[in-house]
Design a protein around this motif. Structure first.
Motif, PDB file in Angstrom:
ATOM      1  N   SER A   1     -26.368  30.456 -17.787  1.00 10.62           N
ATOM      2  CA  SER A   1     -25.290  31.026 -16.969  1.00 10.62           C
ATOM      3  C   SER A   1     -23.947  30.446 -17.384  1.00 10.62           C
ATOM      4  CB  SER A   1     -25.535  30.731 -15.489  1.00 10.62           C
ATOM      5  OG  SER A   1     -26.743  31.300 -15.071  1.00 10.62           O
TER       6      SER A   1
ATOM      7  N   ILE B   1     -22.898  31.872 -20.754  1.00 11.28           N
ATOM      8  CA  ILE B   1     -22.355  33.235 -20.648  1.00 11.28           C
ATOM      9  C   ILE B   1     -20.884  33.184 -20.218  1.00 11.28           C
ATOM     10  CG2 ILE B   1     -22.429  35.329 -19.215  1.00 11.28           C
ATOM     11  CD1 ILE B   1     -24.541  35.446 -21.224  1.00 11.28           C
ATOM     12  N   GLY B   2     -20.609  32.329 -19.244  1.00 12.90           N
ATOM     13  CA  GLY B   2     -19.235  32.187 -18.784  1.00 12.90           C
ATOM     14  C   GLY B   2     -18.319  31.705 -19.899  1.00 12.90           C
TER      15      GLY B   2
ATOM     16  N   ILE C   1     -18.771  32.060 -23.097  1.00 11.51           N
ATOM     17  CA  ILE C   1     -18.613  33.127 -24.089  1.00 11.51           C
ATOM     18  C   ILE C   1     -17.567  34.135 -23.607  1.00 11.51           C
ATOM     19  CG2 ILE C   1     -19.770  35.120 -25.139  1.00 11.51           C
ATOM     20  CD1 ILE C   1     -22.326  33.389 -25.295  1.00 11.51           C
ATOM     21  N   GLY C   2     -17.620  34.439 -22.305  1.00 16.36           N
ATOM     22  CA  GLY C   2     -16.641  35.382 -21.757  1.00 16.36           C
ATOM     23  C   GLY C   2     -15.218  34.865 -21.912  1.00 16.36           C
TER      24      GLY C   2
ATOM     25  N   VAL D   1     -14.695  42.239 -22.684  1.00 16.85           N
ATOM     26  CA  VAL D   1     -15.307  40.961 -22.277  1.00 16.85           C
ATOM     27  C   VAL D   1     -16.558  41.226 -21.443  1.00 16.85           C
ATOM     28  CG1 VAL D   1     -14.983  38.899 -20.861  1.00 16.85           C
ATOM     29  CG2 VAL D   1     -13.167  39.657 -22.420  1.00 16.85           C
TER      30      VAL D   1
ATOM     31  N   THR E   1     -20.422  40.082 -22.531  1.00 16.35           N
ATOM     32  CA  THR E   1     -21.292  39.227 -21.715  1.00 16.35           C
ATOM     33  C   THR E   1     -22.489  40.001 -21.186  1.00 16.35           C
ATOM     34  OG1 THR E   1     -19.837  39.661 -19.843  1.00 16.35           O
ATOM     35  CG2 THR E   1     -19.462  37.627 -21.064  1.00 16.35           C
TER      36      THR E   1
ATOM     37  N   ALA F   1     -28.988  34.755 -23.395  1.00 16.85           N
ATOM     38  CA  ALA F   1     -28.441  33.399 -23.537  1.00 16.85           C
ATOM     39  C   ALA F   1     -29.541  32.356 -23.396  1.00 16.85           C
ATOM     40  CB  ALA F   1     -27.350  33.175 -22.495  1.00 16.85           C
TER      41      ALA F   1
END
Lengths: 185, 266
Positions: free
Chosen positions: B160, B163-164, B166-167, B188, B192, B200
């Motif tokens: 989690s 992912i954040g 990566i965003g 974006v 994600t 992920a």
């Protein structure tokens, strides 16, 4: 009953291992078994004083270490009990060109030097069977042995093949063909 | 009967574990994989700390609550066109007054391939069973604790977070792409969403599981040519013995203990 008991480490040197130690010392430090008043100390031989003005040599064969105090030969004048180990070795004394062969028997105790983390062996009694030697020679032999053994400072890790360096809590104890320690890291 | 026997109880092995973890040091790995529409170059490294050792006969060492401290670096490469439609403008002519014509020619916006670097660090706590392994790697005898099976790693929280990250990283990189303004937020979200928690998690597992499952903790390491007595002057060289064989087992005769059996030769 666990081996470590109330402590956390246990090390046992079996009688077979002690004899391999002794053989390694004799092979790699030959001056500990060869003594002569005729030559200076070298890696091969240790100088000893003349005996009543006469040159002489002393040679020990490969010793045998026994952790059983009852291993002494019949008729021995030595006494050994709990905590003692018995050393025996062929011995050759040569004086005035005459060689005398016998068997050395010694009773010894392991001595711990806690500050140096080493163990040595101290001879307390000695006799030579098979040949009659004057008490003076026996005393010299005992002194020679103790000089040699006191120089053989075996570090604690040797008793665990390097597994650990312990603070000894109890031991060394001798029994059942083994010399044992317990300790903690 | 062996020549030398060395025994440690669980307390002692727990004292040895931090040393073994420090000796193992940093483990690392690199690789590449596909992640949905993306290509990912990745590298990871980490180190172990803590844990509680339990011993089980005849050769099992369980380490519970061991912490793996990891750092990862990802480089996601992908064609923006995969998530944002290319823009085609057919061109127009606008007649102004009687004789003036404004012509806007046709054009196409082909979204570029972009690279998004992301770094992520964290910890994973795991429990695993290790088996005792004795090997001779010239010139040393070694007793290692080698992991028995791939432990179940709890990667969802880390996924989690990843992912954040990566965003955020995608937002920074995409902001520099010409004409993307209107599409930025969507891009974006598209990136994600394309990865997703499952993706992920899978990627983290791909990077971290081999490092954890390849853990080999050295519990014993001594040269075969073992120094028995150190040198002591010009006539007294060091005395060595040979460690002819080494074996390690776990016994339980009142309490579980790790037992090292060694045979020596002069």
């Amino acid at each position: 009953m666990s081996l470590t008991g109330p402590d956390h480490l246990y090390a046992a040197l079996m009688q077979s291992g002690a004899n391999h130690f002794a053989q390694a010392v004799c092979l790699q430090r030959p001056r500990y078994v060869n003594y002569s008043s005729l030559s200076p100390t070298s890696a091969a031989s240790t100088n000893i004083a003349k005996l009543s003005g006469f040159d002489w040599t002393l040679h020990f064969g490969t010793p045998f270490v026994d952790f059983d105090p009852a291993y002494l030969p019949a008729g021995s004048t030595l006494t050994a009990g709990a905590g003692h180990l018995v050393l025996s070795a062929p011995i050759t004394v040569t004086i005035l060109g005459q060689s005398m062969n016998g068997s050395l028997w010694a009773v010894a105790v392991p001595v711990v030097n806690a500050s140096a983390h080493t163990v040595t062996v101290q001879v307390t009694q000695v006799e030579v069977a098979g040949v009659t030697l004057p008490p003076l020679v026996l005393n010299v032999i005992k002194a020679v042995l103790n000089n040699a053994l006191s120089a053989l400072k075996i570090p604690y890790p040797a008793f665990s093949a390097g597994a650990f360096t312990a603070v000894i809590a109890s031991g060394p104890s001798i029994g059942m063909d083994e010399l044992t320690f317990t300790g903690n890291l | 009967m062996s020549d030398i026997i060395a025994v440690m109880d669980e307390t002692a092995v727990n004292q040895v574990l931090p040393v073994a973890e420090a000796t193992l040091g940093i483990v690392s790995g690199t690789g590449s994989s596909s992640l949905g529409p993306f290509q990912v170059q990745h590298s990871a490294s980490g180190w172990f700390s803590g844990g509680v050792v339990s011993l089980f006969p005849s050769a099992t060492v369980r380490i519970a609550e061991c912490t793996f401290h990891y750092s990862t670096h990802l480089d996601l490469q992908f064609d923006l066109s995969n998530i944002i439609p290319n823009v085609y403008f057919p061109g127009i002519k606008i007649k102004i007054f009687k004789h003036w014509v404004v012509i806007i020619p046709a054009f196409t916006i082909n979204w570029p391939t972009v690279s998004i670097p992301v770094s992520h660090s964290g910890t994973i706590v795991f429990t695993a069973n290790f088996r005792l392994q004795t090997v001779f790697v010239n010139p040393d005898w070694r007793v290692n604790a080698v992991i028995q099976s791939v432990p179940q790693l709890q990667l969802t929280p880390a996924a989690s977070l990843l992912i954040g990250l990566i965003g955020v990283a995608a937002g920074v990189v995409l902001a520099a792409v010409p004409f993307i303004g209107l599409y930025l937020a969507g891009a974006v979200i598209g990136i994600t969403a394309a990865i997703g928690i499952a993706g992920a998690t899978g990627l983290l597992g791909l990077m971290l599981t081999p490092l954890v499952s390849g853990a080999v903790f050295p519990l014993y390491n001594q040269p075969k040519h073992f120094p028995l007595i150190p040198a002591a002057g010009p006539f007294d060289p060091a005395v060595y013995i040979n460690l002819a064989s080494v074996a390690a087992i776990v016994i339980n005769s009142g309490e579980p203990e790790l037992k090292l059996l060694t045979d020596v030769t002069p």
